[in-house]
Motif scaffolding. Sequence first.
Motif, PDB file in Angstrom:
ATOM      1  N   SER A  64       0.750  -1.155   0.108  1.00 58.52           N
ATOM      2  CA  SER A  64      -0.149   0.149  -0.014  1.00 58.52           C
ATOM      3  C   SER A  64       1.083   1.344  -0.068  1.00 58.52           C
TER       4      SER A  64
ATOM      5  N   SER B 122      -7.589  -1.347  -4.480  1.00 55.38           N
ATOM      6  CA  SER B 122      -8.450  -0.754  -3.651  1.00 55.38           C
ATOM      7  C   SER B 122      -7.908   0.697  -3.545  1.00 55.38           C
TER       8      SER B 122
ATOM      9  N   ASN C 188      -9.153   3.762  -0.856  1.00 49.52           N
ATOM     10  CA  ASN C 188      -9.953   4.305   0.133  1.00 49.52           C
ATOM     11  C   ASN C 188      -9.579   5.597   0.923  1.00 49.52           C
TER      12      ASN C 188
ATOM     13  N   ALA D 109      -9.889   7.165   4.605  1.00 51.79           N
ATOM     14  CA  ALA D 109     -10.214   6.490   6.197  1.00 51.79           C
ATOM     15  C   ALA D 109      -9.960   7.807   7.154  1.00 51.79           C
TER      16      ALA D 109
ATOM     17  N   GLY E 231     -12.710   3.338   7.222  1.00 50.57           N
ATOM     18  CA  GLY E 231     -12.514   3.899   5.921  1.00 50.57           C
ATOM     19  C   GLY E 231     -13.640   3.467   5.077  1.00 50.57           C
ATOM     20  N   ILE E 232     -13.726   3.928   3.922  1.00 53.13           N
ATOM     21  CA  ILE E 232     -14.699   3.454   3.009  1.00 53.13           C
ATOM     22  C   ILE E 232     -14.003   3.774   1.567  1.00 53.13           C
ATOM     23  N   GLY E 233     -14.281   2.979   0.713  1.00 50.18           N
ATOM     24  CA  GLY E 233     -13.625   3.198  -0.664  1.00 50.18           C
ATOM     25  C   GLY E 233     -14.146   2.090  -1.871  1.00 50.18           C
TER      26      GLY E 233
ATOM     27  N   ILE F 218     -15.347  -1.472   2.907  1.00 47.60           N
ATOM     28  CA  ILE F 218     -15.357  -0.701   4.045  1.00 47.60           C
ATOM     29  C   ILE F 218     -14.297  -1.379   4.988  1.00 47.60           C
ATOM     30  N   PRO F 219     -13.009  -0.667   5.114  1.00 46.49           N
ATOM     31  CA  PRO F 219     -11.869  -1.201   5.766  1.00 46.49           C
ATOM     32  C   PRO F 219     -11.819  -0.584   7.196  1.00 46.49           C
TER      33      PRO F 219
ATOM     34  N   ALA G 255     -10.714  -5.829   5.689  1.00 46.55           N
ATOM     35  CA  ALA G 255     -11.459  -5.092   4.475  1.00 46.55           C
ATOM     36  C   ALA G 255     -12.695  -5.886   4.270  1.00 46.55           C
TER      37      ALA G 255
ATOM     38  N   SER H   6     -15.404  -6.283   2.211  1.00 46.42           N
ATOM     39  CA  SER H   6     -16.169  -6.101   0.864  1.00 46.42           C
ATOM     40  C   SER H   6     -17.723  -6.202   0.697  1.00 46.42           C
TER      41      SER H   6
END
Length: 238
Positions: free
Chosen positions: A65, A116, A118, A120, A138-140, A174-175, A197, A199
């Motif tokens: 990441s 992905s 995200n 956060a 987070g959201i992504g 949504i992690p 994470a 999904s």
Amino acid sequence: MLGYFFALKQRQLYIILLLFLLGKQVTAQDITAVVKAKEIVIGLGSSHYSGDLGSGYGSGQIMGSIGLAINENKRLNSHIILQAGAIRANELDYSYDDGTGTNTTPNESFNTAYSSLNFALHLNLIDRDKFKLYLSQGIGFIRYTPKDENGKALSDQSTTRALGETYRNMSIMIPSQLGFKYYLPNGYAVGVQTGFANSLTDYLDNISQWGKKDGNDNIFITQIQLNIPIQFDAHENN
């Protein structure tokens, strides 16, 4: 054997990274970072899948990441993170009885590459000058491509799913993560982050209607991280 090789390589990378940072700490004796307003965040770790094939969170696959941390407040800050990795599982002789007497032939294995992006929010549960313990929500979006053992996309193989069942290869994710980081005198930080994470799709493994578990597929991620300050104020000790 391949999983053991990757695990060994990861341990070597961790050791090299820690030695490098300890060296930096020794050479930066007269500088103390005060405000780390923005940081580049680099992570390396493994991702583990849980879904319709296999049991629990299976063997880990390497993931990485990179992101931007904006630390403008003491308690609540924002991060933007791009991740890429892989998940896989297999369950030989997997079958599904739909009650109609039809011979179902779902895929027994898969290998999915994913990426992905995200956003956060990080809440610092413990906030000290040297270390921080934080909760990240987070959201992504996640993009994924399940493939068979021959490297062919399973989404194109309609016989591996129920009649008329199709799906898109992108979903909301949504992690939820828990992390710890320790700051060195030069303003760099090392840390560990782990969590789920979540999904909002049941197709990371290409199986849904013929699946044996209710709910969506998920990924458990654990990684070490390096935070690199790109904007900070500092003062020299007298």
